[in-house]
Design an enzyme around this catalytic site. Sequence first.
Site, PDB file in Angstrom:
ATOM      1  N   HIS A   1       6.626   9.194  19.281  1.00 13.76           N
ATOM      2  CA  HIS A   1       6.863   7.837  19.798  1.00 13.76           C
ATOM      3  C   HIS A   1       6.373   6.801  18.797  1.00 13.76           C
ATOM      4  O   HIS A   1       6.006   5.699  19.175  1.00 13.76           O
ATOM      5  CB  HIS A   1       6.130   7.621  21.130  1.00 13.76           C
TER       6      HIS A   1
ATOM      7  N   GLU B   1      21.613  10.832  24.255  1.00 14.50           N
ATOM      8  CA  GLU B   1      21.818   9.837  23.193  1.00 14.50           C
ATOM      9  C   GLU B   1      23.137  10.039  22.449  1.00 14.50           C
ATOM     10  O   GLU B   1      23.845   9.071  22.149  1.00 14.50           O
ATOM     11  CB  GLU B   1      20.635   9.869  22.210  1.00 14.50           C
TER      12      GLU B   1
END
Length: 659
Positions: free
Chosen positions: A465, A398
Amino acid sequence: MDFSNHNLTPDELKKLYVKMLKPRLIEEKMLILLRQGKISKWFSGIGQEAISVGVTLSLKQDEYILPMHRNLGVFTSKEVPLKRLFAQWQGKASGFTKGRDRSFHFGTQEYKIIGMISHLGPQLGVADGIALAHKIRKEQKVTAVFTGEGATSEGDFHEALNIASVWSLPVLFCIENNGYGLSTPVAEQYNCKDLADRGIGYGMESHIIDGNNIIEVYTQVSALAESIRKNPRPVLLEFKTFRMRGHEEASGTKYVPKSLMDAWSKKDPIENFKTYLLKTGVLNQQEIEHQEDLIKAEINQHLEIANAEAPIHSTIDTELADVYASHEPNIIAPKTNIKEEMRFVDAISLGLKQSMQKFENSIIMGQDIADYGGVFKITEGFLQLFGKDRVRNTPICESGIVSTAMGLSINGYKSIVEMQFADFVSSGFNPIVNYLAKVNYRWQQNADVVIRMPCGAGVGAGPFHSQTNEAWFTKTPGLKVIYPAFPYDAKGLLAAAIEDPNPVMFFEHKALYRSIRQEVPTDYYSLPIGEASVLRNGDDVSIITFGAGVHWAIECLDIMKNLSADLIDLRCLQPIDWETIFDSVKKTGKVLILQEDTMFGGIASDISATITEKCFESLDAPIFRVASLDTPVPFASDLERNFLAKKRLEESLEKLMAY
Ligand SMILES: Cc1ncc(C[n+]2csc(CCOP(=O)(O)OP(=O)(O)O)c2C)c(N)n1
């Protein structure tokens, strides 16, 4: 030191010498000014000039170079006027940052120099983005980026090299191995003989170069740059050199063994080259002194100009005005009245597709977004439509990809980055909050990047998540934050985010993706960023919320039929629509702010504090914040229900109304 292996003309040799001499003489002057207390900090590159100068002169004037804190020779070799450098170091207006950042922390498109941020590593990924733009446009240009050997221990180094290798990007990664990272010797930094060997692990060509030998640096890098222009690929270079002074002047070199200093002082790149030029008759003593005099006169003249410049004067308005790149949004209405019922997820997908059709210079990057269509299938079919250059599967990195997006922006592209889950943005946090957010304020370079953030709980996905982490970003000046709750808003605001040249965090609640439907125009349209929508009008209370909270509030109001409430869907959190909030509060006198995020430090707290300051006289009760528990998001459904703010909404509303 052997300087004989070349076929350069005497003029070329002279030029190399003079180009190295200039940063050396500037530094010697700076060290005097430092001792006189006229400058505050200095990072010396004395002894390393051959690298900055040799690499810069190997590039063409329109090729980008990304230097570090010891690369004064990059700036002087690119002919940046000294008066501007001096003004920059004195924090004056004619520098490059309007006094907002110090030393070499700036970039300039005019000279194709993109300076570092203090965090060192991110600029390696920025070079990837710049090079990617060149490669897609088939421009045959090379981009050179510097790092110290210390910063090669950062994850950003590995991510950037890996990306460049997987995508065959024309980048010269230049490690200046000068023996120490602050006080830490190389043996405590990595456990291999040569950093050039790292290239093998990335499937990348690499070379070791004597960084104190200008002939070796210049001839080898020139040849490599030419070869990379024809055959785009990354190359890793390890320049062996030594840091002859302290990390910065105040910190000294006590920890460096004398034997090392003595050995390296015999390898000075300028003295040795001078001896060679004198011996071969390319220069004589008189010419050398003449060149020194010319440079010293230039330094003194430019210092006088910088010294005479008045200290910078600024106002709150000027400072705030530069946080974002200026942008007059052109709000676009749909061309026709055609509407279709769409799920939240379909509206985002269609909006994204239409923006990519509109902006041919837009690129989307993310994990599994190409053939696979993304884990939420938002980019399904995009690869066929836009091709591999514009729809890019990324490695799992990322930070490197956010930095790459920054580089794309520097070199003329818009990028959209899909975080697979908003939670994983923590691995890309540094370049977002330190590079993208600050770059316009620092040196007026915009970051044309939208980061899509599939977020939120209620789907039994556990602590990693499920987070809704907007508060990590609303806190950071320079970012815009959008958080829609309906398909219509999501489509129009995503279009607006992509039109906007500033960095935008675009939150998409996963639980809404396939549960919320709405009639949505099929044409392209955009909506203004920073306007809330008032979904219900009432007199008893103002409910202020966003994202999934909007749907919880609607459910609750459908049950509490006797309650007359204003329901405000903020839609955007940065900028935030204070006017709509204050108008409502002044009318109702009671406020409940609902957020899905955990309570402490969430945006509800700031909204509450601001309402208290601005509308205190209108309030009939304390402001209620309803938020999720201050725990990580639990997995089991009962625990998750108990965690979420929704559980406490109705009860809190009743309490507030009874106040
Ligand atoms: C992420 C981060 N950690 C620590 C620092 C503090 N710091 C600044 S420069 C530096 C040493 C860097 O060493 P190296 O990369 O070898 O470059 P050199 O200074 O030797 O040229 C350190 C530890 C920083 N700026 N950023």
